[in-house]
Design a protein around this motif. Structure first.
Motif, short mmCIF file in Angstrom:
data_model
loop_
_atom_site.label_atom_id
_atom_site.label_comp_id
_atom_site.label_asym_id
_atom_site.label_seq_id
_atom_site.Cartn_x
_atom_site.Cartn_y
_atom_site.Cartn_z
N THR A 1 1.27 -15.52 2.43
CA THR A 1 2.13 -14.35 2.62
C THR A 1 3.58 -14.71 2.97
O THR A 1 4.40 -13.84 3.21
CB THR A 1 1.55 -13.46 3.74
OG1 THR A 1 1.17 -14.31 4.83
CG2 THR A 1 0.33 -12.70 3.24
N ILE A 2 3.89 -16.02 3.02
CA ILE A 2 5.28 -16.46 3.19
C ILE A 2 5.60 -17.42 2.05
O ILE A 2 4.88 -18.40 1.85
CB ILE A 2 5.52 -17.19 4.53
CG1 ILE A 2 5.13 -16.30 5.72
CG2 ILE A 2 6.97 -17.62 4.66
CD1 ILE A 2 5.29 -17.00 7.08
N HIS B 1 8.82 -6.38 6.02
CA HIS B 1 8.72 -7.40 4.98
C HIS B 1 10.10 -7.89 4.54
O HIS B 1 11.11 -7.30 4.88
CB HIS B 1 8.00 -6.81 3.77
CG HIS B 1 6.86 -5.93 4.13
ND1 HIS B 1 5.69 -6.43 4.66
CD2 HIS B 1 6.70 -4.58 4.09
CE1 HIS B 1 4.86 -5.43 4.90
NE2 HIS B 1 5.45 -4.29 4.57
N ALA B 2 10.11 -8.95 3.75
CA ALA B 2 11.37 -9.41 3.15
C ALA B 2 11.14 -9.80 1.71
O ALA B 2 10.19 -10.53 1.40
CB ALA B 2 11.94 -10.59 3.93
N ALA C 1 10.60 -14.92 0.91
CA ALA C 1 9.92 -13.63 0.81
C ALA C 1 8.71 -13.65 1.74
O ALA C 1 8.06 -14.68 1.87
CB ALA C 1 9.47 -13.36 -0.62
N TYR C 2 8.42 -12.53 2.38
CA TYR C 2 7.20 -12.47 3.17
C TYR C 2 6.65 -11.06 3.28
O TYR C 2 7.37 -10.09 3.28
CB TYR C 2 7.37 -13.08 4.57
CG TYR C 2 8.57 -12.68 5.37
CD1 TYR C 2 9.73 -13.45 5.33
CD2 TYR C 2 8.55 -11.55 6.18
CE1 TYR C 2 10.84 -13.10 6.08
CE2 TYR C 2 9.65 -11.19 6.94
CZ TYR C 2 10.80 -11.97 6.89
OH TYR C 2 11.90 -11.61 7.62
N ASP C 3 5.32 -11.03 3.34
CA ASP C 3 4.56 -9.83 3.67
C ASP C 3 4.44 -9.83 5.18
O ASP C 3 3.72 -10.66 5.75
CB ASP C 3 3.19 -9.93 2.99
CG ASP C 3 2.20 -8.87 3.45
OD1 ASP C 3 2.53 -8.10 4.38
OD2 ASP C 3 1.10 -8.83 2.88
#
Lengths: 254, 254
Positions: free
Chosen positions: A87-88, A56-57, A9-11
């Motif tokens: 953020t990751i 994002h993801a 996940a990431y911003d």
């Protein structure tokens, strides 16, 4: 050699997208930097696809191979997260067959695009949601969504600068989700699109086109015409990157 | 002269707190900067109270006076938001009696503190939620909350560096809200505290103490003992600022 499948996940706000580029901070670059620290060698991380700067993801999937990790895959999750910016986040890591490849094996993907219609700018999630000002007809957008379903040539929704061999894709789901509504927060909706594959900027072009319909510039059935034109100029503008999330990548079980 | 009451939301992450300080970016400073642009004069903005660096507000209330705004209060909302960074948003503005004062007239406040218990670091809301690792007994925290209710001397929960005339306050509500629970996101809870007034760092000290109980270091009824000690050293540590939101400030109707 061991092959790993990771879910990340990431911003995307502060990254120049997924793909490694010289002198830019990218998600792939940060993952590979963490793996150099943990394995002592350069490990190439393959994502299921690139995401653009600002996208994002919730669950990007990537694969990589290394002989230099002796502990469990669960231990690798913890070790990678210690070596990544906040953020990751690696959500999951499993051992995969040597033949596993995050791009080649992907059976389909789901994207989510978050919008705020009207209301006042939100101090907390403006990074993650496109605010569209003025009145927007949500029922019209919802009605337009169904016209995307099925196997079509989506050339009208492909960024012109990035042609693919074929622009035919099958959209399996195109759903409008009503999240909440209040005078201050506006009407909060998401549009989720699932397909066997996506063209470059396809979801952002779909959303930009749906918003044109929400603004009353075209009727919902206009989507059918736009698809038939097979021409990027026929569709609406590209929605901004910050509302877009890669939500899911589908694979067959190992 | 016109007196305005404004309601403001902010993401406190990138500010050195509410209060104006030389060479620091603060929320009050940004609001006053916007008002200089809109009124042509220096306007002093009075907040209902200070928030520390990193603390957020869902609905901070502030007052100010100026003779130089001719349009409606609703127009002032729009004009201020155009002149503020995306992380500070004026939600509401109304004309108030000349006697209105955001500090003196406040009848009480409600704070919200957001926690993530266990799970994996979240890429999207780590700015807004304290992640507590390992097992935490939520039922014990919930049970402890009720011991805060009522009128007590809360000196044990006041930052030692900031004494007040009286440390007696009445806590009207202390509630645990269960938001969601999953292996990846952990157990997400909030603790909301409402009182007629708060001592410096009081909510963060309450939350830090409740987490000690959640970790099994003390039983829920320990709260009663800690209050009776009237000594900051008796309570648990101070929870970090980034989980805290000023949620509501109560005033009598004009």
């Amino acid at each position: 050699m061991r092959t790993f499948k990771i879910t990340v996940a990431y911003d995307g706000t502060d990254f120049a997208g997924w793909q490694i580029q010289p002198r830019r901070t990218t998600v792939q670059g940060m993952l590979e930097r963490a793996l150099v620290k943990l394995t002592g060698e350069r490990v190439a991380v393959t994502g299921s696809g690139r995401t653009d700067s600002g996208v994002h993801a919730l669950a990007q999937v990537a694969s990589f191979q290394t002989p230099h990790w002796r502990a469990t895959a669960a231990d690798l999750v913890k070790a990678m997260n210690v070596n990544l910016p906040p953020t990751i986040v690696v959500l999951d890591c499993v051992d995969a067959p040597d033949s596993f490849h995050a791009i080649a094996d992907a059976q389909g993907k789901r994207y989510r695009y978050q919008l705020q219609l009207g209301g006042i700018r939100n101090a907390f999630d403006h990074r993650f949601r496109w605010q569209v000002h003025g009145d927007t007809d949500v029922a019209a957008i919802e009605s337009a969504c169904e016209h995307f379903l099925g196997k079509h040539d989506f050339a009208s929704f492909q960024a012109s600068r990035s042609p693919r061999k074929t622009t035919v894709r099958t959209i399996r789901a195109c759903e409008l989700i009503r999240e909440s509504s209040s005078p201050i927060d506006g009407e909060r909706i998401s549009i989720e699109v699932e397909a066997d594959g996506f063209l470059y900027n396809m979801v952002r072009n779909i959303v930009g086109t749906l918003v044109e319909i929400g603004k009353g510039k075209h009727s919902p059935s206009w989507i059918t015409e736009v698809i038939a034109m097979v021409n990027r100029d026929a569709a609406g503008p590209t929605a901004p990157p910050h509302g877009l999330f890669l939500k899911q990548v589908h694979y067959l079980p190992f």
